[in-house]
Design a protein around this motif. Sequence first.
Motif, mmCIF file in Angstrom:
data_model
loop_
_atom_site.group_PDB
_atom_site.id
_atom_site.type_symbol
_atom_site.label_atom_id
_atom_site.label_comp_id
_atom_site.label_asym_id
_atom_site.label_seq_id
_atom_site.Cartn_x
_atom_site.Cartn_y
_atom_site.Cartn_z
ATOM 1 N N ASP A 1 0.979 -1.297 -0.010
ATOM 2 C CA ASP A 1 0.292 -0.541 0.355
ATOM 3 C C ASP A 1 0.649 0.986 0.008
ATOM 4 N N VAL A 2 1.545 1.536 0.900
ATOM 5 C CA VAL A 2 2.779 2.545 1.138
ATOM 6 C C VAL A 2 3.462 2.357 0.740
ATOM 7 N N LEU A 3 5.063 2.604 0.397
ATOM 8 C CA LEU A 3 7.026 2.958 -0.392
ATOM 9 C C LEU A 3 7.473 4.068 0.687
ATOM 10 N N ASP A 4 7.947 3.742 1.344
ATOM 11 C CA ASP A 4 8.871 4.544 2.321
ATOM 12 C C ASP A 4 10.836 3.942 1.815
ATOM 13 N N PRO A 5 11.320 5.302 1.958
ATOM 14 C CA PRO A 5 11.683 6.657 2.305
ATOM 15 C C PRO A 5 11.550 7.202 1.145
#
Length: 386
Positions: free
Chosen positions: A287-291
């Motif tokens: 869902d979310v890619l960091d950084p």
Amino acid sequence: MPRETLTPRERVLKAINHQEPDRVPIDISAVDEVMDALIDYYGITVNDEEVKIYMGADGRVFERKRNKAQLLLLERLHVDFRWAWAPYIGPELKAYPDGSRDGLFGIRRGGLFFGYALEHPLKDAQSVKDIEAYPWEEYANVDHYDYEQFVQECKDFHEAGYAVYGGPWAPIAFWAMDLMGMDNFMIAMYDKPEVAATLVEKIADFYYRQAEIMFQKGEGFIDIFFMGDDYGIQNGLMMNRKLWKKFFAPHLERLWKLAKSYGLKVQLHSCGSVRDLIPDFIEMGLDVLDPIQVRARGMVPEELKKEYGNQLAFHGSMDTQETLPFGSREDVKNEVLHRLKTMAPGGGFIISPSQHLLTEIPLENIVTMYETAYEYGFYSLIHKMR
């Protein structure tokens, strides 16, 4: 200035779901020395701080002495997230005269901040039997953590309306390289694939068991499973995509499926240039890619937004390689404004540093980043800026 209309959790989940909340969510990652400096900068004082022993993602055992003050600092910086941690309560780990000490997986670690492995216990492993003979349960035991404390933190943060991170950090590749030695492990993936695969599986199994416990006990109070590893370097992948898919993707995928079975969003940290893996991340359910290490090859934020912004949310992107440590306050402000104008429209963006804030970064630049992100991060203002 516009006013907030959502709770932090509502704001974060809308952003991850590619909707525009009232303002761009804000997060922080910083070493304790920077957190302490910010606490002092804002004049935050707390009496009777309780000391707890934690084991960090890098395996260090450390004392958290200013936990309450850190929470007040997060409020001051308008941070929308809270981490729930399970303190280490296992057997006392050996300390050495030079200040180093044993940590997770029995690795002796030293150095500043996250430190580094001083020894590689499995550097001479030549067979699957060598890997299986290692005392895994002694050095990585899921029962050595206080899950009741974890659940209480989850509940407290949930009831306060924050977006709650919960679950193990699970840096599987990190530990494989530290246990065997980076060069030895890289060679083993080619020359002794069954040995490398067994080592990775042992590490992943520990984290899977820990994740099961944490997700079950914290059910209903966790929002995001945020795990991390590093697959990229400045100019490309640390290993080729074929090797990554063979040795690591299956374990990430089963961790992510477990998290999603509890209704959690999944967020992955990987430094460096990982653009070549983004289609795989999306296919696997990330869902979310960091950084978003913006100076690494192919990690230009607006390009990623254009290509993948409908399928993936992005967390981070404030440059800790150049702008924050070496830029002026005006440079920092301009970068924040640029990120807001190019990454925030349509949702899917959370502003945060691209790596941990270290002591080399001027405090005034950190303060400028957070003050600008909050002052100009309301969507009503972002649309006017565009």
